[in-house]
Design a protein around this motif. Structure first.
Motif, PDB file in Angstrom:
ATOM      1  N   SER A   2       0.836  -1.195   0.000  1.00  0.00           N
ATOM      2  CA  SER A   2       0.000   0.000   0.000  1.00  0.00           C
ATOM      3  C   SER A   2       0.875   1.250   0.000  1.00  0.00           C
ATOM      4  O   SER A   2       2.058   1.210   0.371  1.00  0.00           O
ATOM      5  CB  SER A   2      -0.918   0.003   1.221  1.00  0.00           C
ATOM      6  N   LEU A   3       0.290   2.350  -0.420  1.00  0.00           N
ATOM      7  CA  LEU A   3       0.990   3.630  -0.444  1.00  0.00           C
ATOM      8  C   LEU A   3       1.455   4.007   0.959  1.00  0.00           C
ATOM      9  O   LEU A   3       2.565   4.507   1.158  1.00  0.00           O
ATOM     10  CB  LEU A   3       0.070   4.710  -1.016  1.00  0.00           C
ATOM     11  N   ARG A   4       0.608   3.732   1.919  1.00  0.00           N
ATOM     12  CA  ARG A   4       0.907   4.028   3.325  1.00  0.00           C
ATOM     13  C   ARG A   4       2.159   3.259   3.774  1.00  0.00           C
ATOM     14  O   ARG A   4       3.055   3.814   4.405  1.00  0.00           O
ATOM     15  CB  ARG A   4      -0.341   3.641   4.128  1.00  0.00           C
ATOM     16  N   ASP A   5       2.241   1.977   3.416  1.00  0.00           N
ATOM     17  CA  ASP A   5       3.391   1.158   3.778  1.00  0.00           C
ATOM     18  C   ASP A   5       4.652   1.608   3.024  1.00  0.00           C
ATOM     19  O   ASP A   5       5.745   1.612   3.578  1.00  0.00           O
ATOM     20  CB  ASP A   5       3.118  -0.320   3.480  1.00  0.00           C
ATOM     21  N   ARG A   6       4.472   1.987   1.761  1.00  0.00           N
ATOM     22  CA  ARG A   6       5.604   2.475   0.970  1.00  0.00           C
ATOM     23  C   ARG A   6       6.169   3.756   1.592  1.00  0.00           C
ATOM     24  O   ARG A   6       7.393   3.920   1.681  1.00  0.00           O
ATOM     25  CB  ARG A   6       5.152   2.734  -0.463  1.00  0.00           C
ATOM     26  N   LEU A   7       5.279   4.628   2.030  1.00  0.00           N
ATOM     27  CA  LEU A   7       5.692   5.870   2.684  1.00  0.00           C
ATOM     28  C   LEU A   7       6.532   5.555   3.924  1.00  0.00           C
ATOM     29  O   LEU A   7       7.601   6.140   4.135  1.00  0.00           O
ATOM     30  CB  LEU A   7       4.456   6.698   3.054  1.00  0.00           C
ATOM     31  N   TRP A  30       4.183  11.115   7.189  1.00  0.00           N
ATOM     32  CA  TRP A  30       3.744   9.933   7.929  1.00  0.00           C
ATOM     33  C   TRP A  30       2.926  10.343   9.144  1.00  0.00           C
ATOM     34  O   TRP A  30       1.905   9.731   9.463  1.00  0.00           O
ATOM     35  CB  TRP A  30       4.943   9.079   8.343  1.00  0.00           C
ATOM     36  N   SER A  31       3.355  11.394   9.797  1.00  0.00           N
ATOM     37  CA  SER A  31       2.637  11.899  10.971  1.00  0.00           C
ATOM     38  C   SER A  31       1.228  12.347  10.585  1.00  0.00           C
ATOM     39  O   SER A  31       0.260  12.076  11.301  1.00  0.00           O
ATOM     40  CB  SER A  31       3.417  13.054  11.592  1.00  0.00           C
ATOM     41  N   ALA A  32       1.104  13.013   9.448  1.00  0.00           N
ATOM     42  CA  ALA A  32      -0.214  13.460   8.986  1.00  0.00           C
ATOM     43  C   ALA A  32      -1.111  12.259   8.684  1.00  0.00           C
ATOM     44  O   ALA A  32      -2.301  12.260   9.031  1.00  0.00           O
ATOM     45  CB  ALA A  32      -0.070  14.343   7.748  1.00  0.00           C
ATOM     46  N   VAL A  33      -0.538  11.224   8.058  1.00  0.00           N
ATOM     47  CA  VAL A  33      -1.303  10.002   7.763  1.00  0.00           C
ATOM     48  C   VAL A  33      -1.716   9.336   9.071  1.00  0.00           C
ATOM     49  O   VAL A  33      -2.877   8.950   9.255  1.00  0.00           O
ATOM     50  CB  VAL A  33      -0.479   9.032   6.887  1.00  0.00           C
ATOM     51  N   ASP A  46      -5.336   3.694  -0.016  1.00  0.00           N
ATOM     52  CA  ASP A  46      -4.411   4.450  -0.861  1.00  0.00           C
ATOM     53  C   ASP A  46      -5.019   5.779  -1.280  1.00  0.00           C
ATOM     54  O   ASP A  46      -4.344   6.811  -1.290  1.00  0.00           O
ATOM     55  CB  ASP A  46      -4.032   3.640  -2.106  1.00  0.00           C
ATOM     56  N   GLU A  47      -6.310   5.771  -1.605  1.00  0.00           N
ATOM     57  CA  GLU A  47      -6.982   7.002  -2.029  1.00  0.00           C
ATOM     58  C   GLU A  47      -6.991   8.034  -0.900  1.00  0.00           C
ATOM     59  O   GLU A  47      -6.750   9.218  -1.124  1.00  0.00           O
ATOM     60  CB  GLU A  47      -8.415   6.677  -2.468  1.00  0.00           C
ATOM     61  N   GLN A  48      -7.262   7.589   0.323  1.00  0.00           N
ATOM     62  CA  GLN A  48      -7.266   8.497   1.462  1.00  0.00           C
ATOM     63  C   GLN A  48      -5.860   8.991   1.768  1.00  0.00           C
ATOM     64  O   GLN A  48      -5.676  10.156   2.129  1.00  0.00           O
ATOM     65  CB  GLN A  48      -7.854   7.790   2.691  1.00  0.00           C
ATOM     66  N   THR A  49      -4.859   8.130   1.592  1.00  0.00           N
ATOM     67  CA  THR A  49      -3.470   8.532   1.813  1.00  0.00           C
ATOM     68  C   THR A  49      -3.062   9.575   0.781  1.00  0.00           C
ATOM     69  O   THR A  49      -2.404  10.561   1.117  1.00  0.00           O
ATOM     70  CB  THR A  49      -2.528   7.306   1.744  1.00  0.00           C
ATOM     71  N   LEU A  86       7.375  14.709  -1.844  1.00  0.00           N
ATOM     72  CA  LEU A  86       6.011  14.212  -1.655  1.00  0.00           C
ATOM     73  C   LEU A  86       5.338  13.883  -2.982  1.00  0.00           C
ATOM     74  O   LEU A  86       4.530  12.952  -3.065  1.00  0.00           O
ATOM     75  CB  LEU A  86       5.173  15.236  -0.882  1.00  0.00           C
ATOM     76  N   SER A  87       5.676  14.631  -4.026  1.00  0.00           N
ATOM     77  CA  SER A  87       5.067  14.392  -5.340  1.00  0.00           C
ATOM     78  C   SER A  87       5.401  13.010  -5.871  1.00  0.00           C
ATOM     79  O   SER A  87       4.654  12.456  -6.675  1.00  0.00           O
ATOM     80  CB  SER A  87       5.521  15.460  -6.336  1.00  0.00           C
ATOM     81  N   GLY A  88       6.508  12.439  -5.405  1.00  0.00           N
ATOM     82  CA  GLY A  88       6.877  11.092  -5.813  1.00  0.00           C
ATOM     83  C   GLY A  88       5.894  10.034  -5.335  1.00  0.00           C
ATOM     84  O   GLY A  88       5.880   8.911  -5.835  1.00  0.00           O
ATOM     85  N   PHE A  89       5.063  10.390  -4.367  1.00  0.00           N
ATOM     86  CA  PHE A  89       4.083   9.437  -3.823  1.00  0.00           C
ATOM     87  C   PHE A  89       2.680   9.691  -4.385  1.00  0.00           C
ATOM     88  O   PHE A  89       1.758   8.935  -4.103  1.00  0.00           O
ATOM     89  CB  PHE A  89       4.035   9.536  -2.296  1.00  0.00           C
TER      90      PHE A  89
END
Length: 165
Positions: A2-7, A30-33, A46-49, A86-89
């Motif tokens: 997931s995007l969250r895990d990749r972050l 990560w803190s914001a997520v 992923d959409e919410q992230t 951040l744009s990379g994500f």
């Protein structure tokens, strides 16, 4: 993954490599997520992230403007570097042609005919452009397209006499 895990993995890698800017930027993201997850008591999709990361990018863009107005080019450059990280994500940004096509599709789908319909069109467009285009730019394009449509309808209605005067 997931995007969250990749972050999270990229944040850990940046910490190990000693890349302070990347580490700090990803740590803030990560803190914001994490805070969004705590608030909603759920794991973000992923959409919410993407929505959280897009909000982080938007905040930094606003900071860049403020720093430039204040003559702080050094801080503006740091914020731009964070935006790049951040744009990379985020999903690939929409090109002008793609954006114009989406705006036209949104206007057709919502049946919008005047500037009063801006909110309805933006409601249709927002989920499709989130993280892929700046909301101000999208809103400006929609407003311009609706103004053109409004003028075209007004001109087509004609003004052949009939009024007092």
């Amino acid at each position: 993954m997931s995007l969250r895990d990749r972050l999270h993995d990229e944040m850990t890698a940046a910490t190990r490599s000693g890349d302070a800017l990347r580490r700090d930027t990803l740590r803030m993201a990560w803190s914001a997520v994490y805070n969004a997850e705590k608030r909603d008591r759920t794991t973000l999709t992923d959409e919410q992230t993407v929505a959280v990361l897009a909000r982080e990018v938007k905040t930094r863009r606003e900071s860049v403007e403020a720093y430039r107005l204040g003559g702080r080019e050094d801080l503006a450059a740091k914020e731009e570097a964070e935006i790049a990280i951040l744009s990379g994500f985020l999903p690939e940004a929409l090109g002008e042609d793609e954006l114009a096509a989406l705006v036209a599709e949104a206007i057709a789908a919502t049946g919008a005919t005047s500037a009063r319909d801006l909110g309805r069109v933006m409601g249709w467009l927002s989920p499709r452009t989130r993280g892929r285009a700046d909301g101000k730019v999208v809103s400006g394009l929609v407003a311009a397209a609706l103004a053109r449509a409004d003028l075209a309808a007004h001109d087509a209605g004609g003004h052949e006499g009939g009024g007092p005067g």
